[in-house]
Design a protein around this motif. Structure first.
Motif, PDB file in Angstrom:
ATOM      1  N   ALA A  19       0.827  -1.203   0.000  1.00 35.36           N
ATOM      2  CA  ALA A  19       0.000   0.000   0.000  1.00 35.36           C
ATOM      3  C   ALA A  19       0.862   1.255   0.000  1.00 35.36           C
ATOM      4  N   ALA A  20       1.943   1.246   0.756  1.00 33.45           N
ATOM      5  CA  ALA A  20       2.842   2.405   0.779  1.00 33.45           C
ATOM      6  C   ALA A  20       3.500   2.598  -0.581  1.00 33.45           C
ATOM      7  N   ASP A  21       3.917   1.516  -1.226  1.00 31.17           N
ATOM      8  CA  ASP A  21       4.520   1.618  -2.555  1.00 31.17           C
ATOM      9  C   ASP A  21       3.526   2.127  -3.598  1.00 31.17           C
ATOM     10  N   ALA A  22       2.255   1.767  -3.435  1.00 27.14           N
ATOM     11  CA  ALA A  22       1.237   2.200  -4.394  1.00 27.14           C
ATOM     12  C   ALA A  22       0.857   3.662  -4.197  1.00 27.14           C
ATOM     13  N   GLY A  23       1.154   4.234  -3.027  1.00 24.45           N
ATOM     14  CA  GLY A  23       0.844   5.648  -2.801  1.00 24.45           C
ATOM     15  C   GLY A  23      -0.239   5.912  -1.782  1.00 24.45           C
ATOM     16  N   PHE A  24      -0.666   4.904  -1.038  1.00 27.59           N
ATOM     17  CA  PHE A  24      -1.666   5.114   0.009  1.00 27.59           C
ATOM     18  C   PHE A  24      -1.004   5.787   1.209  1.00 27.59           C
ATOM     19  N   SER A  25      -1.729   6.709   1.848  1.00 22.87           N
ATOM     20  CA  SER A  25      -1.159   7.432   2.988  1.00 22.87           C
ATOM     21  C   SER A  25      -1.352   6.692   4.300  1.00 22.87           C
ATOM     22  N   GLY A  26      -2.269   5.741   4.353  1.00 21.28           N
ATOM     23  CA  GLY A  26      -2.481   5.006   5.584  1.00 21.28           C
ATOM     24  C   GLY A  26      -3.202   3.696   5.347  1.00 21.28           C
ATOM     25  N   VAL A  27      -2.983   2.771   6.259  1.00 24.55           N
ATOM     26  CA  VAL A  27      -3.642   1.472   6.215  1.00 24.55           C
ATOM     27  C   VAL A  27      -4.279   1.234   7.567  1.00 24.55           C
ATOM     28  N   LEU A  28      -5.555   0.922   7.581  1.00 22.42           N
ATOM     29  CA  LEU A  28      -6.281   0.617   8.811  1.00 22.42           C
ATOM     30  C   LEU A  28      -6.702  -0.840   8.787  1.00 22.42           C
ATOM     31  N   ILE A  29      -6.775  -1.441   9.963  1.00 16.97           N
ATOM     32  CA  ILE A  29      -7.204  -2.835  10.073  1.00 16.97           C
ATOM     33  C   ILE A  29      -8.566  -2.861  10.760  1.00 16.97           C
ATOM     34  N   ALA A  30      -9.529  -3.503  10.124  1.00 19.56           N
ATOM     35  CA  ALA A  30     -10.867  -3.622  10.689  1.00 19.56           C
ATOM     36  C   ALA A  30     -10.862  -4.679  11.787  1.00 19.56           C
ATOM     37  N   THR A  31     -11.510  -4.370  12.889  1.00 19.94           N
ATOM     38  CA  THR A  31     -11.622  -5.317  13.999  1.00 19.94           C
ATOM     39  C   THR A  31     -13.049  -5.320  14.512  1.00 19.94           C
ATOM     40  N   ASN A  32     -13.367  -6.333  15.278  1.00 21.87           N
ATOM     41  CA  ASN A  32     -14.642  -6.397  15.982  1.00 21.87           C
ATOM     42  C   ASN A  32     -14.416  -6.050  17.443  1.00 21.87           C
ATOM     43  N   ALA A  33     -15.427  -5.506  18.077  1.00 21.18           N
ATOM     44  CA  ALA A  33     -15.343  -5.250  19.517  1.00 21.18           C
ATOM     45  C   ALA A  33     -15.355  -6.586  20.237  1.00 21.18           C
ATOM     46  N   PRO A  34     -14.610  -6.699  21.356  1.00 24.87           N
ATOM     47  CA  PRO A  34     -14.632  -7.978  22.078  1.00 24.87           C
ATOM     48  C   PRO A  34     -16.003  -8.230  22.677  1.00 24.87           C
ATOM     49  N   LEU A  35     -16.320  -9.509  22.803  1.00 18.04           N
ATOM     50  CA  LEU A  35     -17.596  -9.897  23.385  1.00 18.04           C
ATOM     51  C   LEU A  35     -17.590  -9.582  24.871  1.00 18.04           C
ATOM     52  N   ALA A  36     -18.657  -8.974  25.323  1.00 13.95           N
ATOM     53  CA  ALA A  36     -18.753  -8.648  26.748  1.00 13.95           C
ATOM     54  C   ALA A  36     -19.135  -9.899  27.531  1.00 13.95           C
ATOM     55  N   ILE A  37     -18.348 -10.219  28.522  1.00 12.89           N
ATOM     56  CA  ILE A  37     -18.616 -11.394  29.350  1.00 12.89           C
ATOM     57  C   ILE A  37     -19.277 -10.914  30.644  1.00 12.89           C
ATOM     58  N   LYS A  38     -20.472 -11.398  30.858  1.00 14.42           N
ATOM     59  CA  LYS A  38     -21.205 -11.013  32.066  1.00 14.42           C
ATOM     60  C   LYS A  38     -21.035 -12.076  33.135  1.00 14.42           C
ATOM     61  N   HIS A  39     -20.720 -11.639  34.321  1.00 15.90           N
ATOM     62  CA  HIS A  39     -20.538 -12.566  35.422  1.00 15.90           C
ATOM     63  C   HIS A  39     -21.783 -12.691  36.239  1.00 15.90           C
TER      64      HIS A  39
END
Length: 146
Positions: free
Chosen positions: A126-146
């Motif tokens: 991506a940097a070689d192609a000319g993109f200024s930034g790369v972001l990684i998509a993530t999911n929020a962690p699952l909430a564990i209820k006690h």
């Protein structure tokens, strides 16, 4: 088998009666083997069907607008606009997308099992192609209820 002219049948040993159960023991062992080791990963390795994004804590995330979105479900394979390409084809596609414009961001929907070296290679391409930034998509962690 023709045995009459030489009387071969009289010279053969009879089959012991214990060999009848050997068939059932052997068949049972084969069935047990395939039940224990017959998962899709042992007998048919390949792409998993349970594609999941990695999870991160909310403090480590940011919301930025991206211009180009890709998916990387496995090492060496990139899904772009519905087509599956390797890194060589991905490089050509990235250069075509970044052509003429500056400050574009790339969003990578990477599998949680993707090695870091593949992410580093995508960053470099991506940097070689000319993109200024790369972001990684993530999911929020699952909430564990006690």
């Amino acid at each position: 088998m023709i045995t009459r002219p030489l009387d071969l049948a009289a010279r053969l040993k009879p089959v012991p009666p214990a060999w009848g159960s050997f068939f059932y023991v052997n068949t049972s062992a084969l069935v047990l083997f395939f039940l224990l080791f017959g998962s899709r990963h042992v007998l048919a390795p390949g792409l998993g069907v349970d594609f999941a994004l990695p999870t991160t804590a909310e403090a480590a995330t940011s919301v930025l607008v991206t211009d180009v979105v890709i998916a990387v479900p496995a090492p060496g394979m990139v899904v772009v606009e519905g087509a599956v390409v390797d890194y060589a084809g991905f490089t050509i596609w990235l250069r075509a997308k970044a052509q003429g414009e500056r400050h574009k961001r790339l969003l990578v929907q990477a599998s949680g099992a993707l090695p870091a070296r593949d992410l580093a290679e995508i960053y470099a391409l991506a940097a070689d192609a000319g993109f200024s930034g790369v972001l990684i998509a993530t999911n929020a962690p699952l909430a564990i209820k006690h």
